[in-house]
Design a protein around this motif. Structure first.
Motif, PDB file in Angstrom:
ATOM      1  N   LEU A  39       1.876  16.255   6.787  1.00 34.20           N
ATOM      2  CA  LEU A  39       0.980  17.409   6.950  1.00 34.20           C
ATOM      3  C   LEU A  39       0.463  17.533   8.388  1.00 34.20           C
ATOM      4  O   LEU A  39      -0.394  18.369   8.669  1.00 34.20           O
ATOM      5  CB  LEU A  39      -0.204  17.269   5.986  1.00 34.20           C
ATOM      6  N   HIS A  40       0.991  16.672   9.271  1.00 31.87           N
ATOM      7  CA  HIS A  40       0.621  16.695  10.703  1.00 31.87           C
ATOM      8  C   HIS A  40      -0.864  16.392  10.927  1.00 31.87           C
ATOM      9  O   HIS A  40      -1.501  16.999  11.785  1.00 31.87           O
ATOM     10  CB  HIS A  40       1.000  18.040  11.332  1.00 31.87           C
ATOM     11  N   ILE A  41      -1.386  15.473  10.119  1.00 28.50           N
ATOM     12  CA  ILE A  41      -2.738  14.963  10.347  1.00 28.50           C
ATOM     13  C   ILE A  41      -2.596  13.796  11.326  1.00 28.50           C
ATOM     14  O   ILE A  41      -2.009  12.767  11.005  1.00 28.50           O
ATOM     15  CB  ILE A  41      -3.397  14.528   9.024  1.00 28.50           C
ATOM     16  N   HIS A  42      -3.110  13.971  12.534  1.00 27.37           N
ATOM     17  CA  HIS A  42      -2.795  13.065  13.632  1.00 27.37           C
ATOM     18  C   HIS A  42      -3.743  11.876  13.755  1.00 27.37           C
ATOM     19  O   HIS A  42      -3.351  10.838  14.272  1.00 27.37           O
ATOM     20  CB  HIS A  42      -2.796  13.851  14.949  1.00 27.37           C
ATOM     21  N   ASP A  43      -4.977  12.025  13.321  1.00 25.95           N
ATOM     22  CA  ASP A  43      -5.965  10.958  13.497  1.00 25.95           C
ATOM     23  C   ASP A  43      -6.355  10.400  12.138  1.00 25.95           C
ATOM     24  O   ASP A  43      -7.176  10.978  11.420  1.00 25.95           O
ATOM     25  CB  ASP A  43      -7.192  11.495  14.232  1.00 25.95           C
ATOM     26  N   VAL A  44      -5.752   9.272  11.786  1.00 27.99           N
ATOM     27  CA  VAL A  44      -5.986   8.619  10.496  1.00 27.99           C
ATOM     28  C   VAL A  44      -6.546   7.227  10.742  1.00 27.99           C
ATOM     29  O   VAL A  44      -6.054   6.493  11.597  1.00 27.99           O
ATOM     30  CB  VAL A  44      -4.686   8.527   9.674  1.00 27.99           C
ATOM     31  N   ILE A  45      -7.584   6.877   9.997  1.00 22.10           N
ATOM     32  CA  ILE A  45      -8.191   5.540  10.052  1.00 22.10           C
ATOM     33  C   ILE A  45      -8.006   4.900   8.681  1.00 22.10           C
ATOM     34  O   ILE A  45      -8.240   5.551   7.654  1.00 22.10           O
ATOM     35  CB  ILE A  45      -9.690   5.615  10.406  1.00 22.10           C
ATOM     36  N   ILE A  46      -7.600   3.643   8.664  1.00 24.44           N
ATOM     37  CA  ILE A  46      -7.350   2.903   7.427  1.00 24.44           C
ATOM     38  C   ILE A  46      -8.594   2.089   7.044  1.00 24.44           C
ATOM     39  O   ILE A  46      -9.177   1.409   7.889  1.00 24.44           O
ATOM     40  CB  ILE A  46      -6.159   1.934   7.609  1.00 24.44           C
ATOM     41  N   ASP A  47      -8.982   2.148   5.782  1.00 20.96           N
ATOM     42  CA  ASP A  47     -10.073   1.326   5.261  1.00 20.96           C
ATOM     43  C   ASP A  47      -9.546   0.575   4.035  1.00 20.96           C
ATOM     44  O   ASP A  47      -9.202   1.201   3.027  1.00 20.96           O
ATOM     45  CB  ASP A  47     -11.262   2.216   4.880  1.00 20.96           C
ATOM     46  N   PRO A  48      -9.464  -0.762   4.080  1.00 15.96           N
ATOM     47  CA  PRO A  48      -8.943  -1.523   2.937  1.00 15.96           C
ATOM     48  C   PRO A  48      -9.773  -1.385   1.665  1.00 15.96           C
ATOM     49  O   PRO A  48      -9.299  -1.707   0.577  1.00 15.96           O
ATOM     50  CB  PRO A  48      -8.955  -2.974   3.438  1.00 15.96           C
ATOM     51  N   GLY A  49     -11.019  -0.940   1.786  1.00 11.51           N
ATOM     52  CA  GLY A  49     -11.836  -0.698   0.602  1.00 11.51           C
ATOM     53  C   GLY A  49     -12.459  -1.950   0.015  1.00 11.51           C
ATOM     54  O   GLY A  49     -12.413  -2.164  -1.209  1.00 11.51           O
ATOM     55  N   PHE A  50     -13.078  -2.765   0.853  1.00 12.18           N
ATOM     56  CA  PHE A  50     -13.755  -3.955   0.348  1.00 12.18           C
ATOM     57  C   PHE A  50     -14.849  -3.561  -0.641  1.00 12.18           C
ATOM     58  O   PHE A  50     -15.699  -2.738  -0.350  1.00 12.18           O
ATOM     59  CB  PHE A  50     -14.363  -4.747   1.512  1.00 12.18           C
ATOM     60  N   GLY A  51     -14.781  -4.143  -1.847  1.00  9.63           N
ATOM     61  CA  GLY A  51     -15.789  -3.873  -2.869  1.00  9.63           C
ATOM     62  C   GLY A  51     -15.496  -2.679  -3.758  1.00  9.63           C
ATOM     63  O   GLY A  51     -16.293  -2.378  -4.652  1.00  9.63           O
ATOM     64  N   PHE A  52     -14.367  -2.025  -3.541  1.00 10.29           N
ATOM     65  CA  PHE A  52     -14.043  -0.833  -4.333  1.00 10.29           C
ATOM     66  C   PHE A  52     -12.827  -1.113  -5.214  1.00 10.29           C
ATOM     67  O   PHE A  52     -11.687  -1.076  -4.759  1.00 10.29           O
ATOM     68  CB  PHE A  52     -13.756   0.361  -3.420  1.00 10.29           C
ATOM     69  N   GLY A  53     -13.095  -1.412  -6.474  1.00  8.40           N
ATOM     70  CA  GLY A  53     -12.011  -1.738  -7.400  1.00  8.40           C
ATOM     71  C   GLY A  53     -11.391  -3.086  -7.072  1.00  8.40           C
ATOM     72  O   GLY A  53     -10.177  -3.255  -7.190  1.00  8.40           O
ATOM     73  N   LYS A  54     -12.238  -4.043  -6.672  1.00  7.23           N
ATOM     74  CA  LYS A  54     -11.749  -5.366  -6.284  1.00  7.23           C
ATOM     75  C   LYS A  54     -12.807  -6.407  -6.641  1.00  7.23           C
ATOM     76  O   LYS A  54     -13.993  -6.161  -6.465  1.00  7.23           O
ATOM     77  CB  LYS A  54     -11.450  -5.416  -4.779  1.00  7.23           C
ATOM     78  N   THR A  55     -12.360  -7.552  -7.103  1.00  2.00           N
ATOM     79  CA  THR A  55     -13.275  -8.659  -7.351  1.00  2.00           C
ATOM     80  C   THR A  55     -13.638  -9.325  -6.026  1.00  2.00           C
ATOM     81  O   THR A  55     -13.033  -9.046  -4.985  1.00  2.00           O
ATOM     82  CB  THR A  55     -12.630  -9.712  -8.263  1.00  2.00           C
ATOM     83  N   THR A  56     -14.604 -10.224  -6.074  1.00  2.05           N
ATOM     84  CA  THR A  56     -14.948 -10.974  -4.868  1.00  2.05           C
ATOM     85  C   THR A  56     -13.730 -11.730  -4.340  1.00  2.05           C
ATOM     86  O   THR A  56     -13.488 -11.786  -3.130  1.00  2.05           O
ATOM     87  CB  THR A  56     -16.103 -11.954  -5.168  1.00  2.05           C
ATOM     88  N   GLU A  57     -12.947 -12.291  -5.247  1.00  2.00           N
ATOM     89  CA  GLU A  57     -11.737 -13.019  -4.832  1.00  2.00           C
ATOM     90  C   GLU A  57     -10.754 -12.073  -4.132  1.00  2.00           C
ATOM     91  O   GLU A  57     -10.158 -12.431  -3.105  1.00  2.00           O
ATOM     92  CB  GLU A  57     -11.062 -13.670  -6.047  1.00  2.00           C
ATOM     93  N   HIS A  58     -10.573 -10.879  -4.676  1.00  2.53           N
ATOM     94  CA  HIS A  58      -9.694  -9.892  -4.032  1.00  2.53           C
ATOM     95  C   HIS A  58     -10.194  -9.558  -2.627  1.00  2.53           C
ATOM     96  O   HIS A  58      -9.415  -9.464  -1.674  1.00  2.53           O
ATOM     97  CB  HIS A  58      -9.645  -8.600  -4.858  1.00  2.53           C
ATOM     98  N   ASN A  59     -11.503  -9.368  -2.495  1.00  3.01           N
ATOM     99  CA  ASN A  59     -12.082  -9.009  -1.202  1.00  3.01           C
ATOM    100  C   ASN A  59     -11.810 -10.079  -0.151  1.00  3.01           C
ATOM    101  O   ASN A  59     -11.424  -9.774   0.986  1.00  3.01           O
ATOM    102  CB  ASN A  59     -13.594  -8.799  -1.329  1.00  3.01           C
ATOM    103  N   TYR A  60     -11.994 -11.329  -0.520  1.00  2.00           N
ATOM    104  CA  TYR A  60     -11.789 -12.406   0.461  1.00  2.00           C
ATOM    105  C   TYR A  60     -10.307 -12.620   0.756  1.00  2.00           C
ATOM    106  O   TYR A  60      -9.939 -13.008   1.880  1.00  2.00           O
ATOM    107  CB  TYR A  60     -12.474 -13.692   0.001  1.00  2.00           C
ATOM    108  N   GLU A  61      -9.455 -12.351  -0.211  1.00  2.00           N
ATOM    109  CA  GLU A  61      -8.015 -12.433   0.055  1.00  2.00           C
ATOM    110  C   GLU A  61      -7.598 -11.368   1.064  1.00  2.00           C
ATOM    111  O   GLU A  61      -6.816 -11.631   1.984  1.00  2.00           O
ATOM    112  CB  GLU A  61      -7.225 -12.279  -1.250  1.00  2.00           C
ATOM    113  N   LEU A  62      -8.139 -10.158   0.914  1.00  2.00           N
ATOM    114  CA  LEU A  62      -7.839  -9.091   1.880  1.00  2.00           C
ATOM    115  C   LEU A  62      -8.369  -9.441   3.266  1.00  2.00           C
ATOM    116  O   LEU A  62      -7.685  -9.209   4.274  1.00  2.00           O
ATOM    117  CB  LEU A  62      -8.453  -7.768   1.412  1.00  2.00           C
TER     118      LEU A  62
END
Length: 286
Positions: free
Chosen positions: A187-210
């Motif tokens: 769609l030619h969206i040129h400025d994208v920032i990635i957020d892994p989503g700590f705390g969103f649909g993830k356990t504490t273990e998932h968060n620390y693994e990420l």
């Protein structure tokens, strides 16, 4: 030279013609226009309170102010699009008038809210759902031609923490975000920032693994935003409360900076700016 640029990570954002350099990490202050955000001290009830907090953030060194009108804490109450818009637009208009140089991000997963707040003067859309909760979001961002923060979340704010399961959390998050990045590029969206989503649909273990493997997100060659501020992965691990979790937040912010984070999204700007300054000093020596 062209080949070198192709392989180098993107380190700038185009904010309505103004280039923001992310080669030195930046800090984003959280401005909640909500009555139910998980951290009580982050809530603002009036425009004057919002302006006061924004002024504090800017004086402490924030580059971005992230304004949200819909609480995304686990189990948060759902509100209508019109209520979210009514909360946000007057605040955005006031911020633009009071701080014309400030860069305003809007924390929303709704395309209509995104459009109306950008028209009111905001600059960036911060979508916790990466387009999953509104099929019009990607097209809206493309039409508005603004930077887009895309976060990974499994489920919705109402159900995301109800036993989230992954076979391999890192690979699944990267795979999901990769598909979204491809759609945004189409769609030619040129400025994208990635957020892994700590705390969103993830356990504490998932968060620390990420966090442990956060360097893997460099594969996108895009800026990475992290948000640990006073979250459960800090205070539950330490056996304390959110109001007591500033020190733990600073520790995780420091680790994330050393692993490549470009933006820290925080409730406490001064301390996050200090993390950036110290990590940068260490990186450049002397």
């Amino acid at each position: 030279m062209a080949e070198k640029n192709f392989f180098e990570p993107k380190q700038s954002l185009n904010i309505k013609g103004r280039l923001i350099d992310l080669s030195t990490p930046k800090v984003m202050g959280i401005l909640n226009i909500t009555p139910d955000s998980f951290y009580h001290n982050s809530r603002t009830k009036t425009i004057d309170e919002a302006l006061s907090k924004a002024a504090q953030f800017l004086s402490e060194g924030a580059t971005f102010i992230d304004v949200g009108g819909y609480s995304s804490r686990p189990g948060a109450q759902d509100i209508s699009t019109s209520e979210e818009t009514d909360r946000l637009v007057p605040v955005v208009e006031s911020l633009v008038k009071a701080f014309p140089e400030a860069i305003i991000s809007i924390d929303t997963f709704r395309a209509k809210v995104a459009r109306e707040t950008i028209e009111a003067g905001a600059h960036i859309i911060n979508d916790i759902a990466a387009g999953n909760l509104d099929e019009q979001m990607f097209e809206t961002v493309a039409r508005m031609q603004v930077p887009y923060i895309m976060m990974h979340m499994k489920g919705t704010p109402q159900n995301m923490q109800q036993n989230p399961v992954y076979n391999n959390v890192l690979l699944e998050v990267i795979d999901d975000l990769a598909k979204k990045v491809a759609a945004l590029k189409a769609l030619h969206i040129h400025d994208v920032i990635i957020d892994p989503g700590f705390g969103f649909g993830k356990t504490t273990e998932h968060n620390y693994e990420l966090l442990k493997q956060m360097e893997a997100f460099k594969i996108f060659k895009l800026p990475v935003l992290v948000g640990f501020s006073r979250k459960g992965m800090v205070y539950k691990t330490l056996g304390i409360t959110a109001p007591e979790a500033l020190n733990g937040t600073s520790v995780l912010n420091t680790i994330a900076l050393q692993k490549g984070a470009g933006i820290l999204r925080v409730h406490d700007v001064k301390e996050a700016v200090e993390c950036v300054r110290l990590v940068e000093r260490l990186a450049h020596g002397g």
